[in-house]
Write an enzyme that holds these catalytic residues in place. Structure first.
Site, PDB file in Angstrom:
ATOM      1  N   GLY A 199       0.698  -1.549   0.143  1.00 34.99           N
ATOM      2  CA  GLY A 199      -0.122   0.024  -0.020  1.00 34.99           C
ATOM      3  C   GLY A 199       0.900   1.296  -0.026  1.00 34.99           C
ATOM      4  N   LEU A 200       0.420   2.292   0.719  1.00 36.84           N
ATOM      5  CA  LEU A 200       1.077   3.694   0.709  1.00 36.84           C
ATOM      6  C   LEU A 200       1.369   4.216  -0.761  1.00 36.84           C
ATOM      7  CD1 LEU A 200       3.645   2.844   3.759  1.00 36.84           C
ATOM      8  CD2 LEU A 200       1.255   4.078   3.840  1.00 36.84           C
ATOM      9  N   CYS A 201       0.306   4.059  -1.673  1.00 37.63           N
ATOM     10  CA  CYS A 201       0.709   4.667  -2.758  1.00 37.63           C
ATOM     11  C   CYS A 201      -0.638   5.406  -3.169  1.00 37.63           C
ATOM     12  CB  CYS A 201       0.928   3.473  -3.955  1.00 37.63           C
ATOM     13  SG  CYS A 201      -0.199   2.185  -4.021  1.00 37.63           S
ATOM     14  N   GLY A 202      -1.249   6.120  -2.493  1.00 35.31           N
ATOM     15  CA  GLY A 202      -2.234   6.945  -2.725  1.00 35.31           C
ATOM     16  C   GLY A 202      -3.635   6.080  -3.157  1.00 35.31           C
ATOM     17  N   ALA A 261       3.135   6.790  -7.904  1.00 34.93           N
ATOM     18  CA  ALA A 261       2.146   7.154  -6.888  1.00 34.93           C
ATOM     19  C   ALA A 261       2.676   7.112  -5.590  1.00 34.93           C
ATOM     20  CB  ALA A 261       1.020   6.240  -7.243  1.00 34.93           C
TER      21      ALA A 261
END
Length: 292
Positions: free
Chosen positions: A88-91, A245
Site C-alpha cells: 500500500g502507501l501509494c495513494g 504514486a
C-alpha cells in the site's frame, strides 16, 4: 492545553514519522526510474504485436481460425484479470482500479446479464479486495517484487486462457493502471480475448498475410505472444504507476508532517510562555504579599 512534555513527545513522534516517509519517498524515486525504463522499453513490442494481432483479426481469408479470434454473439461468461500492487502507501492507485473493476462487474451482472464471472488477481491488494467482495477468484499471483517476471504469471494466466479455449468463458478483460506521467496514472479496462481490432484502426479493403511454414503454426505462436505481451505490459505499467504514486504520496506525507511539526512547535511555545508568565505572576504576587 497540553503540557510542554506531552507536546515535545508529539513533536518527536512526528519528526520520526517524517524521516520514514522521506526515506520511502527517496526509495520510491529510485525504483520509479527503473520501472519507467522497463515499462517504456516494453511498449514498442507490446504495441507492435497488438497491431499485428488486430490486423490478423480483420484478415478476410485465412486457412486457419484461432479460437482467440472467435467472437461470441452472446457474452454471458466473463473473466477478469485484475492487476494491483502488493503493498500500500501509494495513494488512490489501487482504489481507482478496484472501483472501476467493481463497477464493470456490477454492470456485466445487472445490464448485460452475465451469469458467470471469474477473477484472476495479480497483486495482494486486488486479491484481498476480491475475496472480501465474494468474487469467484480462480487464480492469483502475489509478491511479484519490483520486476515483473513472466514465468510467475504464466500459471494464473493459463487458468483463464484455458477456460476461454474450452468455451467456459466468452470474453476476458484485463484491468490495470496505465502510466501517463509521474503525476498522473489512469485506470484501464481492456478486452483481452476474443481479439478485437476495431479500436486500433485496421486497414480497409481486402488483404491477408502469407504464412510460412503454415497458418496454424504462425497464428498459434502469435496468439500466445499476444496474450503474454499484453499482460506483461499491463503489469509493467502498473509497477511504474505504483512507484510514481508512492513517491508522490510519501512526498505529500513528508510535507504534511512538516506542517504538523510547525503547528506543534507554535503550541509548545505558547504553552511555555504561559507557564513562564504564570511563574512570574506567582513570584510577583508572593513578593507583594511579603512587602505588604
Amino acid at each position: 492545553m497540553a503540557g510542554s512534555k506531552e507536546i515535545r513527545t508529539k513533536i518527536k513522534s512526528v519528526q520520526n514519522t517524517r524521516k520514514i516517509t522521506k526515506a520511502m519517498e527517496m526509495v520510491a524515486a529510485s525504483k520509479m526510474r527503473k520501472a519507467q525504463e522497463r515499462m517504456r522499453s516494453a511498449r514498442p513490442y507490446s504495441e507492435k504485436i497488438r497491431r499485428l494481432a488486430a490486423n490478423l483479426s480483420q484478415a478476410l481469408v485465412t486457412d486457419y481460425r484461432h479460437p482467440f479470434l472467435a467472437k461470441s454473439a452472446n457474452v454471458k461468461r466473463v473473466g477478469l484479470i485484475v492487476v494491483t500492487t502488493d503493498k500500500g502507501l501509494c495513494g488512490g492507485l489501487n482504489t481507482n482500479i478496484l472501483r472501476q473493476s467493481m463497477n464493470a462487474m456490477r454492470q456485466w451482472e445487472e445490464k448485460d446479464g452475465v451469469t458467470d464471472m471469474r477473477v484472476c488477481c495479480i497483486g495482494s491488494k486486488g486479491l484481498g479486495f476480491m475475496q472480501r467482495l465474494g468474487a469467484k477468484v480462480v487464480s492469483h499471483v502475489t509478491h511479484m517484487g519490483d520486476t515483473p517476471h513472466l514465468e510467475k504469471m504464466i500459471g494464473p494466466m493459463k487458468v483463464m486462457i484455458d477456460a476461454f479455449q474450452n468455451n467456459e468463458l466468452d470474453a476476458i478483460y484485463i484491468a490495470y493502471t496505465r502510466f501517463v506521467n509521474t503525476m498522473k496514472q489512469e485506470p484501464v479496462l481492456e478486452q483481452l480475448l476474443p481479439l478485437c481490432g476495431e479500436k486500433l484502426g485496421t486497414p480497409e479493403g481486402g488483404w491477408d498475410y502469407l504464412y510460412e511454414p503454415d497458418a496454424e503454426v504462425v497464428i498459434n505462436d502469435l496468439m500466445v505472444r499476444y496474450v503474454e505481451a499484453l499482460i506483461y505490459q499491463g503489469v509493467a505499467e502498473n509497477m511504474a504507476s505504483e512507484q510514481s504514486a508512492r513517491m508522490v504520496a510519501m512526498k505529500a506525507a513528508t510535507d504534511n508532517a512538516g506542517s504538523v511539526i510547525k503547528e506543534l512547535q507554535l503550541v509548545y511555545n505558547k504553552a511555555r510562555q504561559a507557564a513562564i508568565t504564570k511563574e512570574i505572576s506567582e513570584i510577583v504576587g508572593g513578593a507583594a504579599a511579603i512587602a505588604g
